[in-house]
Design an enzyme around this catalytic site. Structure first.
Site, PDB file in Angstrom:
ATOM      1  N   ASP A  74      29.711  -5.882 -39.568  1.00 18.01           N
ATOM      2  CA  ASP A  74      30.974  -6.130 -38.871  1.00 18.01           C
ATOM      3  C   ASP A  74      31.100  -7.592 -38.439  1.00 18.01           C
ATOM      4  O   ASP A  74      31.741  -7.901 -37.446  1.00 18.01           O
ATOM      5  CB  ASP A  74      31.124  -5.200 -37.653  1.00 18.01           C
ATOM      6  CG  ASP A  74      29.833  -5.047 -36.867  1.00 18.01           C
ATOM      7  OD1 ASP A  74      28.990  -5.952 -36.964  1.00 18.01           O
ATOM      8  OD2 ASP A  74      29.673  -4.030 -36.180  1.00 18.01           O
ATOM      9  N   ASP A  88      31.878  -0.533 -32.304  1.00 19.93           N
ATOM     10  CA  ASP A  88      31.469   0.088 -33.555  1.00 19.93           C
ATOM     11  C   ASP A  88      30.737   1.373 -33.165  1.00 19.93           C
ATOM     12  O   ASP A  88      30.230   1.481 -32.050  1.00 19.93           O
ATOM     13  CB  ASP A  88      30.550  -0.863 -34.326  1.00 19.93           C
ATOM     14  CG  ASP A  88      30.094  -0.273 -35.645  1.00 19.93           C
ATOM     15  OD1 ASP A  88      30.905   0.423 -36.281  1.00 19.93           O
ATOM     16  OD2 ASP A  88      28.936  -0.498 -36.018  1.00 19.93           O
ATOM     17  N   CYS A 144      25.501 -39.658 -13.961  1.00 20.41           N
ATOM     18  CA  CYS A 144      24.777 -40.159 -15.141  1.00 20.41           C
ATOM     19  C   CYS A 144      25.222 -39.413 -16.392  1.00 20.41           C
ATOM     20  O   CYS A 144      25.606 -40.021 -17.399  1.00 20.41           O
ATOM     21  CB  CYS A 144      23.268 -39.982 -14.960  1.00 20.41           C
ATOM     22  SG  CYS A 144      22.577 -40.748 -13.494  1.00 20.41           S
ATOM     23  N   CYS A 162      21.795 -37.755 -11.571  1.00 23.89           N
ATOM     24  CA  CYS A 162      22.877 -36.945 -11.019  1.00 23.89           C
ATOM     25  C   CYS A 162      23.968 -36.784 -12.070  1.00 23.89           C
ATOM     26  O   CYS A 162      23.886 -37.338 -13.163  1.00 23.89           O
ATOM     27  CB  CYS A 162      23.446 -37.567  -9.741  1.00 23.89           C
ATOM     28  SG  CYS A 162      24.366 -39.089 -10.031  1.00 23.89           S
ATOM     29  N   ASP A 170      26.599  -3.980 -34.372  1.00 26.33           N
ATOM     30  CA  ASP A 170      25.180  -4.214 -34.674  1.00 26.33           C
ATOM     31  C   ASP A 170      24.954  -5.513 -35.439  1.00 26.33           C
ATOM     32  O   ASP A 170      23.819  -5.881 -35.730  1.00 26.33           O
ATOM     33  CB  ASP A 170      24.579  -3.038 -35.446  1.00 26.33           C
ATOM     34  CG  ASP A 170      25.306  -2.760 -36.757  1.00 26.33           C
ATOM     35  OD1 ASP A 170      26.082  -3.635 -37.203  1.00 26.33           O
ATOM     36  OD2 ASP A 170      25.095  -1.686 -37.337  1.00 26.33           O
TER      37      ASP A 170
END
Length: 745
Positions: free
Chosen positions: A635, A435, A15, A12, A631
């Site tokens: 950039d 872009d 832990c 759980c 892309d």
């Protein structure tokens, strides 16, 4: 140093948060995230102060088993479903023995009716045998629970183990009293809790099984991708096919792809053709036709023909490997919204144990009857009910289960989130910067018109012969146009490229070797003989008369058309109240035209990488939360500066390091989809957390007996059922994200 590894033994969120808390206190640990669902951990530490082996030892001291690789689960004699079925059968058997006579004495044989010491003892012994069998089937709760308690890291299993063990010990004591004839009154035989032990364990096992099935379904996305990864490939060597391991493939190797096989690494077709199933990238089911020169990507499936390809990436850097890494990171990382649940979980189990002990003592003291054993039984039932009804799992599953299902849904849409924070933050975006080339447009300029001072076919021949030496997208547009019109190619020599301006070469022109130049206006000496008023990408063709003078031969006007549906998708984005900007290195006329045509709010033309970076800085300084969509090729600085970076990609054209979100279907609709999915996911998480907090806030006091005077008391069995339903409800609510759909308007 950053490392990833697996941890076994977690049950759980107490832990996982306990491991994080314990290691997070160490000075040499910079960052640690533990995923309960993936059973994995990502850690960043100072390698000068420690190493992974030492970290493993620290985790082992907490009672868990860290491993570098996830070992296959040990095959047990009974499958999980069989174990669950047996638990149900033996639970019903014990309930039948303990409660059958209450419903109708005729349901039980006379020898098992609790009408005398002998039959009472025999009935109880059979209940004990059934309870021990159910406890053995659920032994993991005891092994993990007491181990965690020993290491002072109590978890959900600890609560189950303590509660049912207390009920069992009390029942054994009552059984001993019956055996020793302690009860002289025939109506005062021992009060047993064997059926409560069985019902609690059975309900918890049912809940855990539903959880695990749901987790497995949500993890199917990564499993399916990993199945697409071939272990071997056919490598061509001296015209012979050799089967080699995929990990041994290097860039430049020639591979043969057979019908029905998966592409081993990214590459390019050099001979033949085929139809490929790229659904794992784009989410689109239709096959994609590929021919010589086309790129193919690892993990995609070849349909019905064979072809040769040249590897352009090794296995480690292939598209499939990057996607698997992204999904793993997204599933293993934590969203900020989960921090509150983690903080509560870190103190939840110890607090519940303290409340249960306090409730036991209080009921023992203030119980309304003077009979000690009645008071003890009531206090014990309250103690067990409080332990069993509390549900740290509901808190722990609230966030990661939603993140897991959302990532699975995203992959079906061709979207991949870098981590949970990216999925969480996308909904907050209020400004998107696009872009232009390759993002909003096709990225493949086509010839719109030609202005020529010489014969048109000759101009096409000159331009295409030289541009064929260039990899620029504009050059490819001119070459394709000339090829469609059967323009002959000429021999060229002395090719020279001036980056950002154009290309020149010696070509046979009018019976002599002339230097022909192809490029933008700045590549030529001033040209005044041809005025072009059209909007578009201008490419001039000229002859170099001498170093200071060029003769204009003609010009091409090219146009990079917007992708299909972009205008509609940008309108969808704007309907969310998001401002849009277009940043492009193209000239003002082209950028303005594109922005107006697509309905974009603002634009900047002739933008260099630094200009794009400055614009994003400016927007962020104004308090805007900025998403950059590009892309990923030229950039990267702008993407890194933005709050959320989205890369539109086709396979290995992208480095996922630059992206928070990658769209492999190369469609602007993905941006809208990512934002809407983010909104739906956070809404789902909030619903889960609200339920988990409300459940524990209401049912723990109820289990303590606060409504006793209203004759409302919860038995341990009902508490176990409520706890199971609590965690299952969170799981099922998270599964609703599987039905998430993007509306077209």
């Amino acid at each position: 140093m950053k490392e990833s590894f697996y941890i076994e033994g977690m049950t759980c969120t107490a832990c996982s948060s306990g491991i994080e808390r314990s290691l997070g206190r160490k000075s040499f640990v910079k960052k640690i995230e533990v995923s309960l669902l993936n059973k994995s951990a990502n850690i960043e530490f100072n390698e000068n102060e420690t190493n992974l082996d030492e970290i493993f030892k620290l985790i082992e001291k907490l009672g868990y088993s860290p491993k570098k690789t996830l070992a296959e689960e040990k095959k047990e004699f009974f499958s999980p479903n069989v174990k669950l079925a047996l638990a149900v059968i033996f639970t019903l058997f014990v309930v039948y023995l303990s409660m059958g006579a209450m419903l109708s004495p005729s349901l039980l044989p006379e020898s098992l009716l609790t009408i005398n010491h002998h039959s009472n003892f025999l009935n109880a012994c059979l209940q004990l045998i059934g309870a021990l069998i159910v406890m053995h089937l659920g032994r993991d709760f005891y092994i993990q629970g007491f181990k965690a308690l020993w290491h002072r890291q109590p978890n959900m299993s600890s609560l189950i183990a303590i509660g049912t063990s207390a009920a069992l010990i009390s029942s054994l004591w009552q059984l001993y009293l019956v055996y020793t004839n302690h009860y002289t009154d025939q109506w005062s035989y021992g009060h047993y809790y064997f059926e409560s032990v069985c019902v609690i364990l059975m309900f918890v096992m049912v809940g855990k099984r539903i959880e695990n099935v749901s987790k497995d379904k949500a993890l199917d996305a990564m499993q399916a991708l990993m199945k697409n990864a071939p272990k071997t490939a056919l490598k061509m060597h001296n015209n012979q096919q050799i089967e080699v391991l995929v990990d041994s493939i290097v860039v430049g190797d020639i591979l043969k792809v057979l019908p029905g096989s998966a592409i081993a690494v990214d590459g390019e077709i050099i001979e033949g053709e085929g139809e490929l199933d790229e659904s794992m990238l784009s989410g689109e089911a239709l096959p994609v036709y590929k021919k010589v020169g086309d790129k193919v990507f690892s993990g995609t499936l070849n349909s019905n023909t064979s072809f040769l390809m040249k590897a352009t990436q090794d296995n480690k850097n292939s598209t499939l490997s990057q996607i698997i890494e992204m999904i793993h990171n997204a599933q293993s990382s934590k969203a900020e919204i989960s921090r509150l649940a983690d903080k509560v979980s870190s103190v939840f189990v110890p607090s519940v144990i303290a409340i249960a002990v306090l409730a036991f003592v209080v009921w023992l003291i203030i119980a309304p009857k003077p009979d000690f054993w009645w008071n003890f039984r009531t206090a014990l039932e309250v103690f067990v009910s409080v332990l069993v009804i509390s549900c740290p799992c509901a808190l722990g599953l609230a966030t990661p289960m939603s993140i897991l299902v959302a990532n699975q849904k995203a992959s079906s849409l061709g979207l991949f989130f870098k981590d949970a924070k990216s999925l969480e933050k996308a909904r907050l975006v209020n400004t998107i910067v696009f872009d232009k080339t390759g993002t909003l447009t096709n990225g493949k300029p086509v010839v719109k018109s030609i202005h020529s001072n010489i014969e048109l076919l000759e101009l096409l021949s000159l331009a295409s012969s030289i541009e064929k030496s260039s990899e620029h997208v504009i050059a490819k547009g001119i070459v394709e146009y000339a090829k469609e019109r059967n323009a002959p190619l000429k021999d060229i020599s002395e090719v020279k490229v001036k980056t950002g301006f154009g290309i020149s070469a010696k070509v046979d022109y009018q019976g002599a070797k002339e230097i022909i130049k192809v490029g933008n206006s700045e590549f030529f000496n001033p040209i005044n003989t041809l005025e072009i008023k059209e909007n578009g990408i201008l490419v001039f063709v000229g002859r170099a008369i001498n170093e200071k003078e060029d003769e204009l031969l003609g010009a091409f006007v090219l146009e990079d058309l917007p992708k299909k549906g972009v205008k509609e998708h940008i309108a969808q984005i704007k309907n969310l109240g998001i401002n849009t900007f277009l940043l492009s290195g193209d000239n003002r006329e082209n950028v303005k035209k594109c922005a107006l045509e697509l309905g974009i709010d603002g634009y900047i033309s002739n933008a260099k990488p630094q200009d794009k970076l400055n614009k994003i800085k400016e927007l962020k300084e104004k308090g805007r939360i900025v998403m950059m969509v590009g892309d990923g090729l030229n950039d990267a600085p702008s993407l890194a500066m933005s709050d959320v970076a989205v890369v539109m990609a086709k396979g290995s054209d992208v480095s996922v390091q630059a992206a928070d979100i990658v769209s492999f279907n190369n469609d602007i609709k993905s941006v809208y989809s990512a934002i809407k999915l983010s909104q739906a996911t956070i809404k789902n998480i909030k619903e889960n957390l609200f339920w988990a907090f409300c459940y524990n806030s209401v049912f723990i006091p109820l289990a303590c007996g606060v409504l006793y005077k209203a004759n409302i008391m919860l038995s341990p069995a009902i508490a176990g059922l409520a706890m199971s339903l609590s965690s299952v409800s969170v799981v099922l609510n998270s599964q609703r994200l599987r039905n998430f759909k993007i509306k077209d308007h």
